[in-house]
Design an enzyme around this catalytic site. Structure first.
Site, short mmCIF file in Angstrom:
data_model
loop_
_atom_site.label_atom_id
_atom_site.label_comp_id
_atom_site.label_asym_id
_atom_site.label_seq_id
_atom_site.Cartn_x
_atom_site.Cartn_y
_atom_site.Cartn_z
N ASP A 1 0.86 -1.18 0.00
CA ASP A 1 0.00 0.00 0.00
C ASP A 1 0.91 1.23 0.00
O ASP A 1 2.13 1.13 -0.22
CB ASP A 1 -1.02 -0.05 1.15
CG ASP A 1 -0.40 0.21 2.53
OD1 ASP A 1 0.83 0.36 2.63
OD2 ASP A 1 -1.17 0.24 3.52
N CYS B 1 2.83 -3.44 4.04
CA CYS B 1 2.01 -2.29 4.44
C CYS B 1 2.64 -1.70 5.69
O CYS B 1 3.81 -1.99 5.98
CB CYS B 1 0.53 -2.66 4.60
SG CYS B 1 0.11 -3.71 6.01
N THR C 1 2.09 -2.22 8.92
CA THR C 1 2.40 -3.26 9.92
C THR C 1 2.62 -4.64 9.31
O THR C 1 3.09 -5.54 9.99
CB THR C 1 1.21 -3.41 10.89
OG1 THR C 1 0.05 -3.74 10.10
CG2 THR C 1 0.97 -2.14 11.67
N HIS D 1 8.29 -24.39 8.89
CA HIS D 1 7.13 -25.05 9.51
C HIS D 1 5.83 -24.80 8.77
O HIS D 1 4.95 -25.66 8.75
CB HIS D 1 6.96 -24.58 10.95
CG HIS D 1 8.05 -25.08 11.87
ND1 HIS D 1 7.98 -24.97 13.23
CD2 HIS D 1 9.24 -25.67 11.60
CE1 HIS D 1 9.08 -25.49 13.78
NE2 HIS D 1 9.87 -25.91 12.80
N HIS E 1 4.38 -31.50 9.80
CA HIS E 1 4.18 -30.18 9.19
C HIS E 1 3.23 -30.28 7.99
O HIS E 1 2.39 -29.41 7.79
CB HIS E 1 5.52 -29.59 8.76
CG HIS E 1 6.41 -29.24 9.91
ND1 HIS E 1 5.97 -28.50 10.99
CD2 HIS E 1 7.70 -29.56 10.18
CE1 HIS E 1 6.96 -28.36 11.86
NE2 HIS E 1 8.02 -29.00 11.40
C1 RB5 Z 1 -2.40 2.44 6.36
O1 RB5 Z 1 -2.37 3.65 7.00
C2 RB5 Z 1 -2.19 1.30 7.33
O2 RB5 Z 1 -3.37 1.06 8.02
C3 RB5 Z 1 -1.71 0.08 6.61
O3 RB5 Z 1 -0.48 0.34 5.98
C4 RB5 Z 1 -1.48 -1.17 7.43
O4 RB5 Z 1 -0.63 -0.94 8.52
C5 RB5 Z 1 -2.65 -1.96 7.77
O5 RB5 Z 1 -2.59 -3.06 8.36
#
Ligand code: RB5
Length: 145
Positions: free
Chosen positions: A11, A68, A70, A101, A137
């Protein structure tokens, strides 16, 4: 793994890391399917996780990488596609174990959580580590399907 097609997407949080990964992978002989996004304009991570998941599940790509803020939202989106095993990894150990795994076929990273050097270590570990195989596994992965 040293060849094949890799689908990659992020993203708006991750285009710069995506571009670094893309160059590294191409240098190493992989074909890279860049599914966007290409700028800082805000986009919705589910669209990009889905695109990579579909490319991997259909066989168009051998493996995928999703990025993204996180790694969480985009991995959830990728994991909704049957056949995808996307793992959010934060270090070499989690990446190696995701391959050994879980036979993870999509690597998910969060650029707001790890720095670029750790991300590159994860990239290396993702491609250097094979699935361990073995009855337990294989059985567990079968249950994910
Ligand atoms: C976007 O601001 C953020 O929500 C996205 O990059 C991500 O961390 C979502 O899981």
């Amino acid at each position: 793994m040293s060849e094949g097609t890799i689908a990659i997407a992020s993203d708006h949080a991750g285009p710069s890391l995506k571009d670094i990964f893309k160059a590294k992978l191409e240098e190493r002989g992989y074909t890279v399917l860049d599914l966007g996004t290409h700028g800082a304009e805000s986009v919705d991570y589910p669209d990009y996780g889905k695109a990579v998941g579909e490319a991997v599940a259909s066989g168009e790509a051998d493996r995928g990488i999703v990025i993204c803020g996180t790694g969480i939202g985009i991995s959830i989106a990728a994991n909704r596609i049957p056949g995808v095993r996307a793992a959010v990894c934060h270090d070499v150990t989690s990446t190696k174990l995701a391959r050994e795994h879980n036979d993870a076929n999509v690597l998910a990273l969060g650029v707001r959580v790890i720095g670029p050097e750790v991300a590159l270590d994860c990239l290396d570990a993702f491609f250097a580590t094979e699935f361990s195989g073995g009855e337990r596994h294989v059985r567990r992965i079968g249950k994910l399907g």
